[in-house]
Motif scaffolding. Sequence first.
Motif, PDB file in Angstrom:
ATOM      1  N   PHE A   1       6.994 -35.423 -22.538  1.00 38.32           N
ATOM      2  CA  PHE A   1       8.437 -35.303 -22.337  1.00 38.32           C
ATOM      3  C   PHE A   1       8.750 -35.309 -20.842  1.00 38.32           C
ATOM      4  O   PHE A   1       9.649 -36.014 -20.385  1.00 38.32           O
ATOM      5  CB  PHE A   1       8.979 -34.024 -22.990  1.00 38.32           C
ATOM      6  N   GLY A   2       8.004 -34.525 -20.087  1.00 40.74           N
ATOM      7  CA  GLY A   2       8.219 -34.463 -18.645  1.00 40.74           C
ATOM      8  C   GLY A   2       8.027 -35.803 -17.967  1.00 40.74           C
ATOM      9  O   GLY A   2       8.766 -36.159 -17.038  1.00 40.74           O
ATOM     10  N   GLU A   3       7.037 -36.559 -18.410  1.00 36.63           N
ATOM     11  CA  GLU A   3       6.806 -37.893 -17.843  1.00 36.63           C
ATOM     12  C   GLU A   3       8.006 -38.800 -18.101  1.00 36.63           C
ATOM     13  O   GLU A   3       8.390 -39.578 -17.230  1.00 36.63           O
ATOM     14  CB  GLU A   3       5.539 -38.505 -18.435  1.00 36.63           C
TER      15      GLU A   3
ATOM     16  N   GLN B   1       5.434 -28.013 -17.704  1.00 38.46           N
ATOM     17  CA  GLN B   1       5.152 -26.587 -17.637  1.00 38.46           C
ATOM     18  C   GLN B   1       6.229 -25.739 -18.295  1.00 38.46           C
ATOM     19  O   GLN B   1       6.173 -24.516 -18.228  1.00 38.46           O
ATOM     20  CB  GLN B   1       5.004 -26.163 -16.175  1.00 38.46           C
ATOM     21  N   ARG B   2       7.184 -26.387 -18.925  1.00 45.80           N
ATOM     22  CA  ARG B   2       8.292 -25.642 -19.523  1.00 45.80           C
ATOM     23  C   ARG B   2       8.644 -26.230 -20.883  1.00 45.80           C
ATOM     24  O   ARG B   2       8.803 -27.433 -21.023  1.00 45.80           O
ATOM     25  CB  ARG B   2       9.501 -25.721 -18.599  1.00 45.80           C
ATOM     26  N   SER B   3       8.767 -25.374 -21.871  1.00 40.96           N
ATOM     27  CA  SER B   3       9.244 -25.770 -23.188  1.00 40.96           C
ATOM     28  C   SER B   3      10.747 -25.522 -23.197  1.00 40.96           C
ATOM     29  O   SER B   3      11.213 -24.516 -22.662  1.00 40.96           O
ATOM     30  CB  SER B   3       8.541 -24.942 -24.257  1.00 40.96           C
TER      31      SER B   3
ATOM     32  N   THR C   1      14.302 -26.292  -9.599  1.00 44.64           N
ATOM     33  CA  THR C   1      12.958 -25.787  -9.893  1.00 44.64           C
ATOM     34  C   THR C   1      12.663 -25.886 -11.387  1.00 44.64           C
ATOM     35  O   THR C   1      11.521 -26.150 -11.782  1.00 44.64           O
ATOM     36  CB  THR C   1      12.767 -24.332  -9.416  1.00 44.64           C
ATOM     37  N   GLN C   2      13.688 -25.702 -12.217  1.00 45.77           N
ATOM     38  CA  GLN C   2      13.508 -25.863 -13.655  1.00 45.77           C
ATOM     39  C   GLN C   2      13.187 -27.324 -13.975  1.00 45.77           C
ATOM     40  O   GLN C   2      12.290 -27.610 -14.774  1.00 45.77           O
ATOM     41  CB  GLN C   2      14.753 -25.416 -14.419  1.00 45.77           C
ATOM     42  N   LEU C   3      13.883 -28.257 -13.345  1.00 47.72           N
ATOM     43  CA  LEU C   3      13.620 -29.668 -13.580  1.00 47.72           C
ATOM     44  C   LEU C   3      12.195 -30.026 -13.161  1.00 47.72           C
ATOM     45  O   LEU C   3      11.506 -30.777 -13.858  1.00 47.72           O
ATOM     46  CB  LEU C   3      14.632 -30.554 -12.848  1.00 47.72           C
ATOM     47  N   GLY C   4      11.737 -29.467 -12.056  1.00 45.76           N
ATOM     48  CA  GLY C   4      10.365 -29.711 -11.621  1.00 45.76           C
ATOM     49  C   GLY C   4       9.352 -29.250 -12.654  1.00 45.76           C
ATOM     50  O   GLY C   4       8.376 -29.952 -12.949  1.00 45.76           O
ATOM     51  N   LYS C   5       9.577 -28.075 -13.233  1.00 50.45           N
ATOM     52  CA  LYS C   5       8.673 -27.565 -14.270  1.00 50.45           C
ATOM     53  C   LYS C   5       8.715 -28.437 -15.518  1.00 50.45           C
ATOM     54  O   LYS C   5       7.690 -28.668 -16.151  1.00 50.45           O
ATOM     55  CB  LYS C   5       9.014 -26.113 -14.619  1.00 50.45           C
TER      56      LYS C   5
END
Length: 80
Positions: A14-16, A50-52, A41-45
Amino acid sequence: MPATPPLNATTRAFGERVRARRLELGLSQEAAAARCGIHWTQLGKVERGQRSLRLETIVKIAEGLDVDAGKLVSGLPTPA
């Protein structure tokens, strides 16, 4: 200190997708986060897997990146 790994294959993929779309638009993390209504910072995670996320946040990110939310989640690997 080593980088924190992605939570799982689902959050990584998802992050990719989020990062790829942000780069397609030529946006920095800060600019994209502002458009999405979240902190950079949330977008970076998110981009690093690193974030669900809650459904509402996925929709906010999709709206901010001018992409259908289904395109960001369709075909993601199923979490273990």
